[in-house]
Design a protein around this motif. Structure first.
Motif, PDB file in Angstrom:
ATOM      1  N   LYS A   5      64.883  75.442  98.497  1.00  0.00           N
ATOM      2  CA  LYS A   5      64.372  74.255  99.194  1.00  0.00           C
ATOM      3  C   LYS A   5      65.241  73.060  98.853  1.00  0.00           C
ATOM      4  N   ALA A   6      65.474  72.218  99.838  1.00  0.00           N
ATOM      5  CA  ALA A   6      66.230  70.986  99.635  1.00  0.00           C
ATOM      6  C   ALA A   6      65.389  70.001  98.835  1.00  0.00           C
ATOM      7  N   VAL A   7      66.056  69.199  98.038  1.00  0.00           N
ATOM      8  CA  VAL A   7      65.418  68.112  97.302  1.00  0.00           C
ATOM      9  C   VAL A   7      66.140  66.813  97.682  1.00  0.00           C
ATOM     10  N   SER A   8      65.505  65.682  97.405  1.00  0.00           N
ATOM     11  CA  SER A   8      66.088  64.406  97.836  1.00  0.00           C
ATOM     12  C   SER A   8      67.487  64.180  97.266  1.00  0.00           C
ATOM     13  N   ALA A   9      67.781  64.742  96.102  1.00  0.00           N
ATOM     14  CA  ALA A   9      69.122  64.605  95.519  1.00  0.00           C
ATOM     15  C   ALA A   9      70.196  65.288  96.366  1.00  0.00           C
ATOM     16  N   ASP A  10      69.808  66.182  97.270  1.00  0.00           N
ATOM     17  CA  ASP A  10      70.760  66.859  98.156  1.00  0.00           C
ATOM     18  C   ASP A  10      71.171  65.993  99.346  1.00  0.00           C
ATOM     19  N   ALA A  11      70.460  64.907  99.580  1.00  0.00           N
ATOM     20  CA  ALA A  11      70.649  64.128 100.812  1.00  0.00           C
ATOM     21  C   ALA A  11      72.076  63.617 100.980  1.00  0.00           C
ATOM     22  N   GLU A  12      72.709  63.216  99.894  1.00  0.00           N
ATOM     23  CA  GLU A  12      74.063  62.681 100.026  1.00  0.00           C
ATOM     24  C   GLU A  12      75.034  63.755 100.520  1.00  0.00           C
ATOM     25  N   GLU A  13      75.033  64.915  99.871  1.00  0.00           N
ATOM     26  CA  GLU A  13      75.945  65.987 100.286  1.00  0.00           C
ATOM     27  C   GLU A  13      75.589  66.505 101.678  1.00  0.00           C
ATOM     28  N   LEU A  14      74.299  66.653 101.969  1.00  0.00           N
ATOM     29  CA  LEU A  14      73.885  67.172 103.275  1.00  0.00           C
ATOM     30  C   LEU A  14      74.164  66.177 104.404  1.00  0.00           C
ATOM     31  N   SER A  15      74.010  64.885 104.145  1.00  0.00           N
ATOM     32  CA  SER A  15      74.324  63.912 105.203  1.00  0.00           C
ATOM     33  C   SER A  15      75.816  63.963 105.504  1.00  0.00           C
ATOM     34  N   GLY A  16      76.645  64.175 104.483  1.00  0.00           N
ATOM     35  CA  GLY A  16      78.084  64.332 104.714  1.00  0.00           C
ATOM     36  C   GLY A  16      78.388  65.545 105.573  1.00  0.00           C
ATOM     37  N   LEU A  17      77.730  66.662 105.282  1.00  0.00           N
ATOM     38  CA  LEU A  17      77.894  67.894 106.058  1.00  0.00           C
ATOM     39  C   LEU A  17      77.488  67.638 107.518  1.00  0.00           C
ATOM     40  N   LEU A  18      76.316  67.032 107.723  1.00  0.00           N
ATOM     41  CA  LEU A  18      75.824  66.759 109.075  1.00  0.00           C
ATOM     42  C   LEU A  18      76.735  65.768 109.802  1.00  0.00           C
ATOM     43  N   ASN A  19      77.172  64.734 109.108  1.00  0.00           N
ATOM     44  CA  ASN A  19      78.006  63.722 109.753  1.00  0.00           C
ATOM     45  C   ASN A  19      79.349  64.291 110.206  1.00  0.00           C
ATOM     46  N   GLU A  20      79.887  65.279 109.482  1.00  0.00           N
ATOM     47  CA  GLU A  20      81.106  65.975 109.938  1.00  0.00           C
ATOM     48  C   GLU A  20      80.851  66.654 111.277  1.00  0.00           C
ATOM     49  N   ILE A  21      79.695  67.290 111.411  1.00  0.00           N
ATOM     50  CA  ILE A  21      79.330  67.989 112.650  1.00  0.00           C
ATOM     51  C   ILE A  21      79.149  66.976 113.781  1.00  0.00           C
ATOM     52  N   ILE A  22      78.474  65.866 113.491  1.00  0.00           N
ATOM     53  CA  ILE A  22      78.261  64.825 114.503  1.00  0.00           C
ATOM     54  C   ILE A  22      79.614  64.273 114.972  1.00  0.00           C
ATOM     55  N   ARG A  23      80.502  63.980 114.021  1.00  0.00           N
ATOM     56  CA  ARG A  23      81.816  63.423 114.388  1.00  0.00           C
ATOM     57  C   ARG A  23      82.653  64.423 115.196  1.00  0.00           C
ATOM     58  N   ALA A  24      82.518  65.705 114.890  1.00  0.00           N
ATOM     59  CA  ALA A  24      83.260  66.734 115.640  1.00  0.00           C
ATOM     60  C   ALA A  24      82.770  66.785 117.084  1.00  0.00           C
ATOM     61  N   GLY A  25      81.466  66.542 117.289  1.00  0.00           N
ATOM     62  CA  GLY A  25      80.889  66.492 118.632  1.00  0.00           C
ATOM     63  C   GLY A  25      80.734  67.856 119.277  1.00  0.00           C
ATOM     64  N   GLY A  26      79.910  67.890 120.308  1.00  0.00           N
ATOM     65  CA  GLY A  26      79.788  69.074 121.146  1.00  0.00           C
ATOM     66  C   GLY A  26      78.741  70.089 120.758  1.00  0.00           C
ATOM     67  N   THR A  27      78.133  69.968 119.569  1.00  0.00           N
ATOM     68  CA  THR A  27      77.159  70.994 119.200  1.00  0.00           C
ATOM     69  C   THR A  27      75.786  70.451 118.853  1.00  0.00           C
ATOM     70  N   THR A  28      75.672  69.172 118.604  1.00  0.00           N
ATOM     71  CA  THR A  28      74.367  68.632 118.251  1.00  0.00           C
ATOM     72  C   THR A  28      74.001  67.488 119.177  1.00  0.00           C
TER      73      THR A  28
END
Length: 169
Positions: A5-28
């Protein structure tokens, strides 16, 4: 690969992962990067977040899958979101996450898991079909921030069907 399970301390690394996907575009459908605090609110511990699991590999978070009530889904439905690191060489991240998400949805009493996927997200559509999701609706010509119209495909996974299969096996 380890699922937890994710914990709030994961938010920084996970937001970076998600933001890479958002910047790449086309899938979300997400088009604006999220801060770690916004990520935690949306996916880990906010008002609409139900559960979020992460996939860890070599002490790095390589993907996550969440269930939420974001967007006000119909009664009995939880909404799923699945993301894997853009340049990950690891295959099967989403498939490895889904059993934990499915068990959580069942424990929370949901009948269906809903996935809303951009029609141009070929890999996302294939992933959810492989997991057993069936198409039940289509939202036509939903504009992106730049005005480009893109359909959204709504797929659902029936949790109860699995129980019926398990009891008759």
């Amino acid at each position: 690969m380890h699922i937890r399970k994710a914990v709030s301390a994961d938010a920084e690394e996970l937001s970076g992962l998600l933001n890479e996907i958002i910047r790449a575009g086309g899938t979300t459908a997400l088009e604006t990067p999220l801060s770690p605090a916004e990520f935690a609110d949306w996916f880990i511990d906010g008002e609409f977040a139900l559960v979020c699991h992460v996939a860890e590999h070599d002490r790095s978070l390589v993907g996550f899958q969440s269930l939420s009530l974001y967007g006000d889904p119909p009664k009995g439905y939880a909404d799923i979101a699945t993301f894997a690191r853009v340049n990950s060489k690891i295959r099967g991240i989403g498939s490895t996450l889904f059993p934990s998400t499915r068990v959580a949805a069942d424990a929370l009493g949901f009948e269906f898991i809903n996935a809303t996927i951009r029609a141009d997200n070929v890999s996302g559509l294939a992933y959810y079909a492989k997991m057993g999701f069936e198409t039940y609706d289509r939202l036509v010509q939903i504009p992106l921030l730049d005005g480009t119209p893109v359909d959204r495909i709504k797929k659902r996974f029936r949790i109860a069907a699995e129980h019926q299969t398990a009891h008759h096996a």
